[in-house]
Design a protein around this motif. Structure first.
Motif, PDB file in Angstrom:
ATOM      1  N   VAL A  16      75.315  45.059  29.949  1.00  0.00           N
ATOM      2  CA  VAL A  16      74.781  44.578  31.228  1.00  0.00           C
ATOM      3  C   VAL A  16      75.438  43.254  31.620  1.00  0.00           C
ATOM      4  O   VAL A  16      75.474  42.303  30.836  1.00  0.00           O
ATOM      5  N   THR A  17      75.952  43.208  32.838  1.00  0.00           N
ATOM      6  CA  THR A  17      76.641  42.023  33.353  1.00  0.00           C
ATOM      7  C   THR A  17      76.107  41.693  34.745  1.00  0.00           C
ATOM      8  O   THR A  17      75.896  42.599  35.567  1.00  0.00           O
ATOM      9  N   LYS A  18      75.867  40.409  34.973  1.00  0.00           N
ATOM     10  CA  LYS A  18      75.410  39.944  36.279  1.00  0.00           C
ATOM     11  C   LYS A  18      75.999  38.566  36.543  1.00  0.00           C
ATOM     12  O   LYS A  18      75.866  37.664  35.705  1.00  0.00           O
ATOM     13  N   HIS A  19      76.660  38.411  37.680  1.00  0.00           N
ATOM     14  CA  HIS A  19      77.308  37.145  38.021  1.00  0.00           C
ATOM     15  C   HIS A  19      76.488  36.373  39.058  1.00  0.00           C
ATOM     16  O   HIS A  19      76.061  36.933  40.069  1.00  0.00           O
ATOM     17  N   TYR A  20      76.244  35.110  38.768  1.00  0.00           N
ATOM     18  CA  TYR A  20      75.679  34.166  39.720  1.00  0.00           C
ATOM     19  C   TYR A  20      76.623  32.967  39.793  1.00  0.00           C
ATOM     20  O   TYR A  20      77.470  32.779  38.918  1.00  0.00           O
ATOM     21  N   VAL A  28      75.691  42.227  27.942  1.00  0.00           N
ATOM     22  CA  VAL A  28      74.484  42.185  27.110  1.00  0.00           C
ATOM     23  C   VAL A  28      74.069  43.596  26.715  1.00  0.00           C
ATOM     24  O   VAL A  28      73.907  44.478  27.565  1.00  0.00           O
ATOM     25  N   SER A  29      73.891  43.798  25.421  1.00  0.00           N
ATOM     26  CA  SER A  29      73.436  45.090  24.901  1.00  0.00           C
ATOM     27  C   SER A  29      72.282  44.873  23.930  1.00  0.00           C
ATOM     28  O   SER A  29      72.325  43.955  23.102  1.00  0.00           O
ATOM     29  N   GLY A  63      77.750  45.164  36.236  1.00  0.00           N
ATOM     30  CA  GLY A  63      78.408  45.987  35.237  1.00  0.00           C
ATOM     31  C   GLY A  63      77.432  46.430  34.190  1.00  0.00           C
ATOM     32  O   GLY A  63      76.363  45.834  34.019  1.00  0.00           O
ATOM     33  N   GLY A  64      77.768  47.500  33.482  1.00  0.00           N
ATOM     34  CA  GLY A  64      76.912  48.006  32.422  1.00  0.00           C
ATOM     35  C   GLY A  64      75.797  48.879  32.955  1.00  0.00           C
ATOM     36  O   GLY A  64      75.745  49.225  34.147  1.00  0.00           O
ATOM     37  N   GLU A  65      74.896  49.245  32.063  1.00  0.00           N
ATOM     38  CA  GLU A  65      73.769  50.088  32.447  1.00  0.00           C
ATOM     39  C   GLU A  65      72.539  49.728  31.621  1.00  0.00           C
ATOM     40  O   GLU A  65      72.650  49.178  30.526  1.00  0.00           O
ATOM     41  N   VAL A 216      66.831  39.444  18.638  1.00  0.00           N
ATOM     42  CA  VAL A 216      68.064  39.369  19.416  1.00  0.00           C
ATOM     43  C   VAL A 216      68.119  37.993  20.066  1.00  0.00           C
ATOM     44  O   VAL A 216      67.155  37.573  20.717  1.00  0.00           O
ATOM     45  N   CYS A 217      69.235  37.293  19.886  1.00  0.00           N
ATOM     46  CA  CYS A 217      69.387  35.948  20.441  1.00  0.00           C
ATOM     47  C   CYS A 217      70.466  35.952  21.503  1.00  0.00           C
ATOM     48  O   CYS A 217      71.563  36.490  21.300  1.00  0.00           O
ATOM     49  N   ILE A 218      70.166  35.326  22.630  1.00  0.00           N
ATOM     50  CA  ILE A 218      71.123  35.190  23.721  1.00  0.00           C
ATOM     51  C   ILE A 218      71.376  33.714  23.980  1.00  0.00           C
ATOM     52  O   ILE A 218      70.463  32.887  23.879  1.00  0.00           O
TER      53      ILE A 218
END
Length: 317
Positions: A16-20, A28-29, A63-65, A216-218
């Motif tokens: 998963v991808t998101k641009h700001y 991200v998975s 991007g991604g799903e 899960v760490c981001i």
């Protein structure tokens, strides 16, 4: 009829991808299987809430799903109400009109969900000591979170997505909530298969140590680690050593693995993969149990130390 998703995660993100402007959620998975509680951790602004919104289809992805109960996130808005009824969500703020009373919130939810269980809602109100006549605007943050949880649980969801749901609760109340969440993921279907799952973001990592199966760490929009909670808290260790002892550790452990360390005025903290083997090889060096906070801090801020020695001495645990 209940949605059936067997042999697949109930919650899943793939790339998963998101641009700001100024921030990107990058590749991200994660996955949450039936019967699992996955803790989602990271600093403020790391991307936890953005990931959750992407999973729920509240924001578009670049991007991604992502899927919940097998339904793509991009289709959740148009999905049948039955699918939405199987997803319980708690954000870090109360999302019902503040002028309503607690009892009126229950009546409102009964109109929104065909699966609404008024008796279950009343049980949760009793458990959480929420008075029906109390106005939402008069609730403390902690009591507001309890109301949100009662609403999320009372329509028999299969999936719970919790964004700081225990924030504002005192320790005793948090333990009560954790017991409810444990019971939720232990529920089986008619054929004896676990049917429910939870994705839970939290800054209170001591809660996750009690109930999470995976952590899960981001950080800065990227997944830093995804690890079994028991591997962190039951197996790993933090060695408390001096500079001279660090040289001994690096010479005596398995190469070409990498250790992570943080230097302090009083010494050096070193993350080791197996504290039991470490204790047998270096009995003179204190080695403590790792908390999720320790592991996150050393993973995000620790320096990498390349090992150059032989295998760690000592037998198997």
């Amino acid at each position: 009829m209940e949605t059936t998703v067997y042999g697949a995660p109930l919650i899943e993100a793939r790339g998963v991808t998101k641009h700001y402007d100024g921030f990107t959620l990058n590749d991200v998975s994660l996955a949450v299987e039936p019967g699992q509680i996955v803790g989602f951790i990271g600093q403020n602004g790391a991307g936890k809430s953005t990931t959750i919104k992407a999973l729920l289809g509240l924001i578009s992805m670049d991007g991604g799903e992502a899927r919940i109960l097998g339904v793509p996130a991009c289709e959740l808005k148009g999905a049948s109400s039955r699918i939405k009824e199987e997803v319980g969500v708690v954000f870090d703020t109360v999302s019902v009109p503040p002028h309503l009373t607690v009892a009126e919130v229950g009546r409102l939810m009964a109109c929104a969900y065909t699966t609404w269980d008024a008796a279950a809602f009343e049980r949760y109100l009793g458990c959480f000591k929420l008075e029906g006549a109390k106005a939402v605007k008069g609730l403390s943050r902690g009591m507001g979170m309890k109301l949100s949880l009662a609403c999320a649980l009372a329509h028999s969801p299969r999936v719970l997505i919790l964004d700081e749901a225990t924030a504002g609760l005192d320790p005793m109340a948090r333990d009560e909530v954790l017991d409810i969440l444990r019971a939720f993921v232990a529920v089986e279907d008619a054929e004896g298969r676990l049917r429910n799952a939870i994705l839970m973001s939290s800054h209170i990592t001591s809660d996750l140590e009690k109930i999470a199966d995976e952590v899960v760490c981001i950080d800065e929009g990227r997944i830093v680690f995804s690890c079994a909670k028991d591997e962190i808290t039951d197996l790993m260790g933090v060695a408390r050593c001096r500079a001279t002892e660090l040289e001994e550790i690096m010479a005596g452990m398995q190469a070409p693995a990498v250790l992570r360390a943080m230097r302090h005025e009083y010494g050096i903290d070193v993350l080791v993969p197996d504290r039991f083997k470490f204790a047998r090889s270096f009995p003179q060096i204190p080695c403590d149990r790792v908390t999720i906070d320790d592991y996150m801090m050393l993973s995000l801020r620790g320096e990498e130390l390349e090992l150059r020695g032989a295998a760690l001495k000592g037998g198997e645990r």
